[in-house]
Design an enzyme around this catalytic site. Structure first.
Site, PDB file in Angstrom:
ATOM      1  N   GLY A 119       0.800  -1.223   0.000  1.00  0.00           N
ATOM      2  CA  GLY A 119       0.000   0.000   0.000  1.00  0.00           C
ATOM      3  C   GLY A 119       0.829   1.266   0.000  1.00  0.00           C
ATOM      4  O   GLY A 119       0.496   2.240  -0.688  1.00  0.00           O
ATOM      5  N   ASP A 120       1.920   1.283   0.779  1.00  0.00           N
ATOM      6  CA  ASP A 120       2.753   2.480   0.787  1.00  0.00           C
ATOM      7  C   ASP A 120       3.479   2.653  -0.538  1.00  0.00           C
ATOM      8  O   ASP A 120       3.643   3.776  -1.034  1.00  0.00           O
ATOM      9  CB  ASP A 120       3.719   2.494   1.969  1.00  0.00           C
ATOM     10  CG  ASP A 120       4.630   1.282   2.049  1.00  0.00           C
ATOM     11  OD1 ASP A 120       4.472   0.334   1.250  1.00  0.00           O
ATOM     12  OD2 ASP A 120       5.511   1.286   2.931  1.00  0.00           O
ATOM     13  N   ALA A 121       3.892   1.547  -1.149  1.00  0.00           N
ATOM     14  CA  ALA A 121       4.545   1.631  -2.457  1.00  0.00           C
ATOM     15  C   ALA A 121       3.609   2.229  -3.499  1.00  0.00           C
ATOM     16  O   ALA A 121       4.029   3.020  -4.351  1.00  0.00           O
ATOM     17  CB  ALA A 121       5.018   0.251  -2.902  1.00  0.00           C
TER      18      ALA A 121
ATOM     19  N   PHE B  67       1.180   4.348  -2.870  1.00  0.00           N
ATOM     20  CA  PHE B  67       1.104   5.781  -2.576  1.00  0.00           C
ATOM     21  C   PHE B  67       2.343   6.496  -3.106  1.00  0.00           C
ATOM     22  O   PHE B  67       2.241   7.571  -3.721  1.00  0.00           O
ATOM     23  CB  PHE B  67       0.962   5.994  -1.069  1.00  0.00           C
ATOM     24  CG  PHE B  67       0.999   7.434  -0.651  1.00  0.00           C
ATOM     25  CD1 PHE B  67       0.023   8.328  -1.075  1.00  0.00           C
ATOM     26  CD2 PHE B  67       2.008   7.901   0.173  1.00  0.00           C
ATOM     27  CE1 PHE B  67       0.059   9.665  -0.687  1.00  0.00           C
ATOM     28  CE2 PHE B  67       2.057   9.227   0.571  1.00  0.00           C
ATOM     29  CZ  PHE B  67       1.079  10.111   0.140  1.00  0.00           C
ATOM     30  N   PHE B  68       3.510   5.917  -2.891  1.00  0.00           N
ATOM     31  CA  PHE B  68       4.738   6.534  -3.391  1.00  0.00           C
ATOM     32  C   PHE B  68       4.726   6.620  -4.912  1.00  0.00           C
ATOM     33  O   PHE B  68       5.242   7.577  -5.495  1.00  0.00           O
ATOM     34  CB  PHE B  68       5.967   5.744  -2.922  1.00  0.00           C
ATOM     35  CG  PHE B  68       6.179   5.748  -1.434  1.00  0.00           C
ATOM     36  CD1 PHE B  68       5.520   6.643  -0.611  1.00  0.00           C
ATOM     37  CD2 PHE B  68       7.050   4.843  -0.846  1.00  0.00           C
ATOM     38  CE1 PHE B  68       5.715   6.649   0.763  1.00  0.00           C
ATOM     39  CE2 PHE B  68       7.259   4.837   0.516  1.00  0.00           C
ATOM     40  CZ  PHE B  68       6.592   5.738   1.320  1.00  0.00           C
TER      41      PHE B  68
END
Length: 256
Positions: free
Chosen positions: A190-192, A194-195
């Protein structure tokens, strides 16, 4: 209004969440608000969290979600983060989890970096990760460096090591319709994801100090996913998107 909004996600980590919250509330930089976004944890975890709610910097929100099927309809931590962002008042946004520890000067050093360099919209620090076995013994230690400016941040940086200006979110939402992508296809990364969105507009600038510590345990979603445990949660998830896909698509756009 607070200078920084810290967004922490929480779910059933009674053994770790007190250390995580304490590490934030004891920061040498104190002009912040802390959102504890809990995904309907068990009573044991909530009993650990409750004493911290007397601090007027803490804003606590608990979902009413229940059942495995409902938990796999969205990337839950992304949904909780999006909810917090809508309420956040800080000029700068940063993230934490219930098994992540901030070093005492983390906020101070990252705020100073953004204040001093208005040309930087997103910064990230180095971080250390302890991998624990079922007895909570450290079996592996890894460090994620912060050595270079990158236009290809997915899976190279952890979201607990990032701070960015609130204005970054406005650009992301304008283009993609939301801040973090809640699609369950990105539960693993999920953070990837967003990035990946952020890198359409901004590079990530390094701050070469270890400013946070992470624990990977058998309680974490990532442990379950990477170990591919055949439990009900994993079985209900859709096919998971991957890091290579995100990074290659940014390269095709000329990013990194």
């Amino acid at each position: 209004m607070p200078k920084v909004s810290v967004i922490m996600t929480s779910y059933n980590k009674s053994d770790y969440v007190a250390k995580s919250i304490s590490s934030i509330l004891s920061q040498t930089f104190s002009d912040f608000e802390l959102f504890i976004m809990d995904d309907n944890s068990n009573e044991e975890t909530l009993n650990v969290i409750r004493p911290f709610l007397n601090d007027n910097r803490v804003r606590f929100y608990q979902s009413d979600i229940s059942g495995v099927k409902e938990r796999t309809e969205k990337t839950r931590y992304a949904a909780l983060i999006n909810q917090a962002i809508e309420m956040a008042e800080g000029e700068y946004i940063t993230y934490a989890t219930d098994d992540n520890i901030y070093m005492p000067d983390r906020l101070l050093k990252m705020v100073r970096e953004l204040d001093t360099h208005p040309e930087k919209a997103v910064i990230y620090s180095a971080s250390k990760t302890y991998h624990l076995n079922e007895n909570r013994d450290i079996v592996k230690e890894t460090v994620r460096p912060a050595a270079q400016v990158t236009w290809n941040a997915p899976c190279a940086i952890d979201h607990c090591s990032v701070m960015h200006r609130y204005s970054v979110l406005e650009k992301v939402k304008e283009k993609f319709g939301s801040y973090w992508d809640e699609s369950p296809a990105f539960y693993r990364i999920g953070d990837a994801r967003f990035f990946w969105r952020v890198n359409h507009f901004y590079p990530f600038y390094p701050l070469d100090e270890e400013l946070d510590l992470n624990y990977i345990t058998d309680q974490s979603i990532h442990f379950q996913l990477f170990e591919l445990e055949k439990n009900e949660f994993v079985r209900n998830l859709p096919p998971q998107r991957n890091c290579r896909e995100l990074r290659e698509s940014l390269k095709k756009l000329g990013m990194g």
